[in-house]
Design a protein around this motif. Sequence first.
Motif, mmCIF file in Angstrom:
data_model
loop_
_atom_site.group_PDB
_atom_site.id
_atom_site.type_symbol
_atom_site.label_atom_id
_atom_site.label_comp_id
_atom_site.label_asym_id
_atom_site.label_seq_id
_atom_site.Cartn_x
_atom_site.Cartn_y
_atom_site.Cartn_z
ATOM 1 N N UNK A 231 -5.522 30.972 38.267
ATOM 2 C CA UNK A 231 -4.308 30.325 38.759
ATOM 3 C C UNK A 231 -4.523 28.833 38.977
ATOM 4 N N UNK A 232 -3.576 28.077 38.495
ATOM 5 C CA UNK A 232 -3.629 26.623 38.661
ATOM 6 C C UNK A 232 -2.234 26.043 38.499
ATOM 7 N N UNK A 233 -2.078 24.818 39.005
ATOM 8 C CA UNK A 233 -0.785 24.138 38.923
ATOM 9 C C UNK A 233 -0.921 22.911 38.031
ATOM 10 N N UNK A 234 0.129 22.624 37.278
ATOM 11 C CA UNK A 234 0.192 21.371 36.535
ATOM 12 C C UNK A 234 1.428 20.630 37.031
ATOM 13 N N UNK A 235 1.231 19.412 37.494
ATOM 14 C CA UNK A 235 2.356 18.594 37.936
ATOM 15 C C UNK A 235 2.492 17.453 36.939
ATOM 16 N N UNK A 236 3.668 17.335 36.336
ATOM 17 C CA UNK A 236 3.865 16.304 35.325
ATOM 18 C C UNK A 236 4.747 15.198 35.875
ATOM 19 N N UNK A 237 4.332 13.979 35.638
ATOM 20 C CA UNK A 237 5.149 12.837 36.046
ATOM 21 C C UNK A 237 5.445 12.023 34.792
ATOM 22 N N UNK A 238 6.680 12.114 34.370
ATOM 23 C CA UNK A 238 7.101 11.383 33.174
ATOM 24 C C UNK A 238 8.450 10.782 33.503
ATOM 25 N N UNK A 239 9.423 11.042 32.628
ATOM 26 C CA UNK A 239 10.768 10.572 32.925
ATOM 27 C C UNK A 239 11.312 11.326 34.143
ATOM 28 N N UNK A 240 10.852 12.548 34.331
ATOM 29 C CA UNK A 240 11.146 13.310 35.538
ATOM 30 C C UNK A 240 9.841 13.829 36.124
ATOM 31 N N UNK A 241 9.954 14.676 37.148
ATOM 32 C CA UNK A 241 8.765 15.299 37.726
ATOM 33 C C UNK A 241 8.870 16.801 37.494
ATOM 34 N N UNK A 242 7.886 17.360 36.847
ATOM 35 C CA UNK A 242 7.931 18.787 36.536
ATOM 36 C C UNK A 242 6.705 19.496 37.066
#
Length: 425
Positions: A231-242
Amino acid sequence: MQPKGPMEDGGEGRRGCGPLIPPLSDTLRPLRQQVFERVRAAGLIPRVQVAKDLGVSPASVTTITQELIEAGLIEEVAAPREGDQGRGRPAVSLGVRANAHRVAGMKLSDREHTAVIVDFAGNLIADDVIPRRPGPMALDEILTAIQTLLDRVCAKAGITRSELSAVGIGVPGFVDTVAGMVMWSSVLTERAVPLAAAAQARLGLPVTVDNDANLVTLAELWFGAGRGLADFAVVTIEHGVGMGYVINHRIYRGTQGLGMELGHTKVQLDGALCRCGQRGCLEAYIADYALAREATTALNWTHREGQSISVLLESLYDHAKAGNTAARSIFRRAGRYLAVGLSNVINLFDPALIILSGERMRYDYLYAQETLAEMDMLAIQTGRPRPPIEIHAWGDLLWAHGAAALALSFVSEGLLVPAREMAAQ
Ligand SMILES: [Zn+2]
């Protein structure tokens, strides 16, 4: 024989207990799918090791692998000998037959569209990028863009479109993967768009769609740092935050496929206006449009319609590096909100790892030491170390790889679990 007592089968039947898991579900996959997935994950693996890993008899593995070989999905490979293994007979391993299928993965974004073609073993064959004008598009316009990009990347790979087995497409926004619906996306003018069906009709190929943050999570799960993690999380910061979340080696999407919208969790009541139409979303404080909005106000910059937001942010970053206090405070404030978001992820999920991903990660102010210290303070205090945070500043190709992984699992599950494919239709 046991005598039949009054408690047995007392006329009302038995309700049983324990979770009611359907026979063909993610947690109870058919053995042939387990064997195939074990071979695919290993790269090359001897039959006897597959049997050991899955806790089944070598005889059943032999039967199943024979079927998979006859179906053209895996092949025998003479493996290089290691140590004292394979004395006597030549060592034979199993591997996925790379040429069995080819799939395309595509990421549609506000800035550019990216595509990759990979073979059945996940090897990259070709990639391509088409820059675009920012702003939402009508469905027909986006279908044309998909078709153009797909034909270009196929030409690079030296194949025709019809040689592909499936296409995976990622878009930012709210996506119901099972239904193939894009409920809302910044790249589409309309809401509730049946993008999978429309693209399938236009391309003549099976198409699956997903949220772009799930794709980058799939990319980490299939090709990156998440391969060995449950289990792990991926947080994306681009044009939005996902955000994408993996539980027990599988991506978690929620009941309607709309879960993990970290960017739209509220961090301020009646706060800043978000692109989704609500106020106080995390995204409205740390996404690139939020930084651009602050920059245009604090630094009195003008942001023309159609001007690249990346250019503006690059300039803001240069000003911060050069010591401009206003520019620094903009990144610093965004970093504080990011700390709130990440501490909430830790408190909710207790993940083994958090990966921060996306192009914005070049702006190291976002995850400065102060941000991480603030995140530590906001996470529950247990005396145990917090999960490690990794920064992956990879480009759109990674996201497209995730889309290819989506297409690969679509193809392999369709071949190995026909019952589920029928049920999904
Ligand atoms: Zn929002």
